[in-house]
Design a protein around this motif. Structure first.
Motif, PDB file in Angstrom:
ATOM      1  N   ASP A  44       0.811  -1.216   0.000  1.00 25.40           N
ATOM      2  CA  ASP A  44       0.000   0.000   0.000  1.00 25.40           C
ATOM      3  C   ASP A  44       0.846   1.268   0.000  1.00 25.40           C
ATOM      4  OD1 ASP A  44       0.984  -0.260   2.556  1.00 25.40           O
ATOM      5  OD2 ASP A  44      -0.944  -0.038   3.576  1.00 25.40           O
ATOM      6  N   SER A  45       2.179   1.113  -0.001  1.00 20.83           N
ATOM      7  CA  SER A  45       3.043   2.289  -0.044  1.00 20.83           C
ATOM      8  C   SER A  45       3.471   2.635  -1.467  1.00 20.83           C
ATOM      9  CB  SER A  45       4.293   2.057   0.823  1.00 20.83           C
ATOM     10  OG  SER A  45       5.155   1.078   0.252  1.00 20.83           O
ATOM     11  N   ALA A  46       2.889   1.971  -2.452  1.00 24.75           N
ATOM     12  CA  ALA A  46       3.272   2.209  -3.847  1.00 24.75           C
ATOM     13  C   ALA A  46       3.002   3.660  -4.238  1.00 24.75           C
ATOM     14  CB  ALA A  46       2.501   1.276  -4.772  1.00 24.75           C
ATOM     15  N   PRO A  47       3.974   4.346  -4.829  1.00 28.45           N
ATOM     16  CA  PRO A  47       3.727   5.701  -5.330  1.00 28.45           C
ATOM     17  C   PRO A  47       2.728   5.669  -6.484  1.00 28.45           C
ATOM     18  CG  PRO A  47       6.085   5.211  -5.172  1.00 28.45           C
ATOM     19  CD  PRO A  47       5.356   3.913  -5.019  1.00 28.45           C
ATOM     20  N   ALA A  48       2.102   6.802  -6.757  1.00 29.66           N
ATOM     21  CA  ALA A  48       1.147   6.886  -7.859  1.00 29.66           C
ATOM     22  C   ALA A  48       1.833   6.500  -9.170  1.00 29.66           C
ATOM     23  CB  ALA A  48       0.595   8.309  -7.961  1.00 29.66           C
ATOM     24  N   GLY A  49       1.173   5.608  -9.917  1.00 28.02           N
ATOM     25  CA  GLY A  49       1.707   5.172 -11.198  1.00 28.02           C
ATOM     26  C   GLY A  49       2.677   4.010 -11.109  1.00 28.02           C
ATOM     27  N   PHE A  50       2.934   3.507  -9.893  1.00 25.19           N
ATOM     28  CA  PHE A  50       3.866   2.406  -9.695  1.00 25.19           C
ATOM     29  C   PHE A  50       3.147   1.215  -9.070  1.00 25.19           C
ATOM     30  CE2 PHE A  50       6.629   5.954 -10.205  1.00 25.19           C
ATOM     31  CZ  PHE A  50       7.828   5.457 -10.690  1.00 25.19           C
ATOM     32  N   ALA A  51       3.704   0.038  -9.301  1.00 24.05           N
ATOM     33  CA  ALA A  51       3.171  -1.196  -8.732  1.00 24.05           C
ATOM     34  C   ALA A  51       4.336  -2.141  -8.460  1.00 24.05           C
ATOM     35  CB  ALA A  51       2.170  -1.850  -9.701  1.00 24.05           C
ATOM     36  N   PRO A  52       4.131  -3.161  -7.610  1.00 26.22           N
ATOM     37  CA  PRO A  52       5.210  -4.134  -7.397  1.00 26.22           C
ATOM     38  C   PRO A  52       5.617  -4.775  -8.719  1.00 26.22           C
ATOM     39  CG  PRO A  52       3.438  -4.456  -5.811  1.00 26.22           C
ATOM     40  CD  PRO A  52       2.932  -3.480  -6.812  1.00 26.22           C
ATOM     41  N   TRP A  53       6.895  -5.027  -8.887  1.00 28.51           N
ATOM     42  CA  TRP A  53       7.404  -5.559 -10.159  1.00 28.51           C
ATOM     43  C   TRP A  53       6.725  -6.857 -10.546  1.00 28.51           C
ATOM     44  CZ3 TRP A  53       9.427 -10.397 -10.106  1.00 28.51           C
ATOM     45  CH2 TRP A  53       9.832 -10.915  -8.862  1.00 28.51           C
ATOM     46  N   PHE A  54       6.268  -7.658  -9.572  1.00 31.22           N
ATOM     47  CA  PHE A  54       5.682  -8.963  -9.875  1.00 31.22           C
ATOM     48  C   PHE A  54       4.215  -8.875 -10.278  1.00 31.22           C
ATOM     49  CE2 PHE A  54       5.991  -8.462  -5.183  1.00 31.22           C
ATOM     50  CZ  PHE A  54       4.645  -8.375  -4.856  1.00 31.22           C
ATOM     51  N   ARG A  55       3.652  -7.684 -10.299  1.00 35.06           N
ATOM     52  CA  ARG A  55       2.275  -7.526 -10.761  1.00 35.06           C
ATOM     53  C   ARG A  55       2.192  -7.184 -12.248  1.00 35.06           C
ATOM     54  NH1 ARG A  55      -1.180  -4.628  -5.847  1.00 35.06           N
ATOM     55  NH2 ARG A  55      -1.109  -6.441  -4.433  1.00 35.06           N
ATOM     56  N   TYR A  56       3.317  -7.154 -12.901  1.00 34.01           N
ATOM     57  CA  TYR A  56       3.351  -6.957 -14.351  1.00 34.01           C
ATOM     58  C   TYR A  56       3.555  -8.314 -15.021  1.00 34.01           C
ATOM     59  CZ  TYR A  56       3.896  -1.970 -13.372  1.00 34.01           C
ATOM     60  OH  TYR A  56       3.707  -0.682 -12.924  1.00 34.01           O
ATOM     61  N   PRO A  57       2.881  -8.576 -16.131  1.00 38.06           N
ATOM     62  CA  PRO A  57       2.999  -9.893 -16.779  1.00 38.06           C
ATOM     63  C   PRO A  57       4.348 -10.082 -17.455  1.00 38.06           C
ATOM     64  CG  PRO A  57       1.677  -8.413 -18.128  1.00 38.06           C
ATOM     65  CD  PRO A  57       1.943  -7.674 -16.843  1.00 38.06           C
ATOM     66  N   ARG A  58       4.694 -11.354 -17.643  1.00 37.11           N
ATOM     67  CA  ARG A  58       5.897 -11.728 -18.371  1.00 37.11           C
ATOM     68  C   ARG A  58       5.511 -12.559 -19.585  1.00 37.11           C
ATOM     69  NH1 ARG A  58      10.681 -11.376 -16.135  1.00 37.11           N
ATOM     70  NH2 ARG A  58      11.437 -13.146 -17.354  1.00 37.11           N
ATOM     71  N   ARG A  59       6.425 -12.688 -20.520  1.00 36.63           N
ATOM     72  CA  ARG A  59       6.174 -13.505 -21.703  1.00 36.63           C
ATOM     73  C   ARG A  59       6.572 -14.956 -21.496  1.00 36.63           C
ATOM     74  NH1 ARG A  59       8.277  -9.560 -26.661  1.00 36.63           N
ATOM     75  NH2 ARG A  59       6.808  -7.858 -26.267  1.00 36.63           N
ATOM     76  N   ASP A  60       7.410 -15.212 -20.489  1.00 40.59           N
ATOM     77  CA  ASP A  60       7.837 -16.585 -20.237  1.00 40.59           C
ATOM     78  C   ASP A  60       7.151 -17.118 -18.982  1.00 40.59           C
ATOM     79  OD1 ASP A  60       9.171 -15.394 -18.102  1.00 40.59           O
ATOM     80  OD2 ASP A  60      11.099 -15.369 -19.129  1.00 40.59           O
ATOM     81  N   ASP A  61       7.446 -18.354 -18.640  1.00 33.56           N
ATOM     82  CA  ASP A  61       6.795 -18.999 -17.503  1.00 33.56           C
ATOM     83  C   ASP A  61       7.814 -19.396 -16.439  1.00 33.56           C
ATOM     84  OD1 ASP A  61       4.555 -19.963 -16.126  1.00 33.56           O
ATOM     85  OD2 ASP A  61       4.921 -22.013 -16.817  1.00 33.56           O
ATOM     86  N   VAL A  62       8.881 -18.613 -16.329  1.00 35.25           N
ATOM     87  CA  VAL A  62       9.913 -18.909 -15.349  1.00 35.25           C
ATOM     88  C   VAL A  62       9.369 -18.704 -13.933  1.00 35.25           C
ATOM     89  CG1 VAL A  62      10.818 -16.542 -15.364  1.00 35.25           C
ATOM     90  CG2 VAL A  62      12.320 -18.432 -14.750  1.00 35.25           C
TER      91      VAL A  62
END
Length: 275
Positions: A204-222
């Motif tokens: 909940d401390s994310a600045p405006a316009g930012f999110a945890p890196w793991f909430r963005y999708p990836r193209r691989d399944d690592v």
């Protein structure tokens, strides 16, 4: 053979020994992956370094930001911070062999497992736009510089928040600094992959316009393993990638956690509150 991934030690040697006993760890049979930050803030950083080094090939550890800070202080002219607990290492009779060993550690480890094919661990995580192969190659660039005769000059200039965005066209110290920051300091990023270094608490401390890196999708399944972020308490909530958060805040009175990389079982021992 069982492989366990263990969260940030940060000088919590007594808890580390207790955890190894709890999982019945046998270095002749089993293996450890350590998520970095072996040292600092806790009371027994020297003992942690000696313990992990003595495990030899039974333990693989990645470099964390506190490990790099120790190297920067010892070999790059950086200053100790008020809360650092590194003096015992810096004055130890075996200081140089320990620092040599630490400086030769990788920033990324990777292995295929039967049930989770491609598993990769760094201290802080992985940019969504980096493939596993690209990340391994970029980590190797920093590892090569740490192994070179110019490592002292690199450690002197390693610190800094700029550039905050990765570009493949970056070169020199700017390129290496962004790679280090992604792999050892990253928490929140924006949609362009730019890093924020101010927010260090929970989701909940994310600045405006930012999110945890793991909430963005990836193209691989690592499968991604990471430490660094104690405020998550071992939960990467809302993750859009296969990921395991390992730092459960032992040094802050949480616990030290080992993850069985085959079964997914988590085993923890309580920390002795430090602060």
């Amino acid at each position: 053979m069982t492989v366990y991934a263990v969260g940030d030690l940060q000088g919590c040697h007594a808890e580390f020994v207790e955890l190894l006993e709890r999982i019945d760890f046998d270095p002749a049979r089993d293996r450890l992956w350590l998520a970095g930050d072996l040292v600092n803030r806790g009371p027994e950083s020297l003992a942690c370094l000696r313990e992990v080094r003595a495990l030899g090939d039974a333990a693989s550890t990645v470099l964390g930001n506190h490990d790099l800070h120790l190297l920067a202080v010892a070999r790059g002219g950086a200053r100790l911070n008020r809360k650092d607990t590194l003096d015992e290492i810096l004055s130890a009779p075996d200081r140089e062999p320990l620092l040599d060993w630490l400086q030769s550690r990788p920033l990324l480890v990777r292995q295929d497992f039967a049930d989770h094919e491609d598993t990769l661990m760094t201290h802080a995580g992985l940019l969504p736009r980096w493939s596993a192969d690209e990340a391994a190659a970029l980590a190797a660039e920093v590892e090569a510089r740490l192994a070179s005769e110019s490592s002292g000059a690199f450690l002197e200039r390693m610190y800094g928040n700029e550039p905050s965005c990765w570009q493949a066209s970056l070169d020199g110290i700017d390129r290496l600094r962004v790679i280090v920051n992604v792999l050892t300091r990253m928490r929140f990023i924006d949609a362009d992959g730019c890093l924020d270094f101010r927010a260090k608490e929970g989701l909940d401390s994310a600045p405006a316009g930012f999110a945890p890196w793991f909430r963005y999708p990836r193209r691989d399944d690592v499968r991604l393993l990471f430490g660094h972020w104690a405020a998550l308490e071992g939960r990467a909530e809302g993750a859009r990638v296969r990921t395991e958060a390992l730092d459960t805040g032992c040094v802050w009175g949480g616990c030290l956690t080992a993850l069985n990389l085959t079964t997914g079982e988590r085993i923890g021992v309580p920390g002795r509150r430090r602060r």
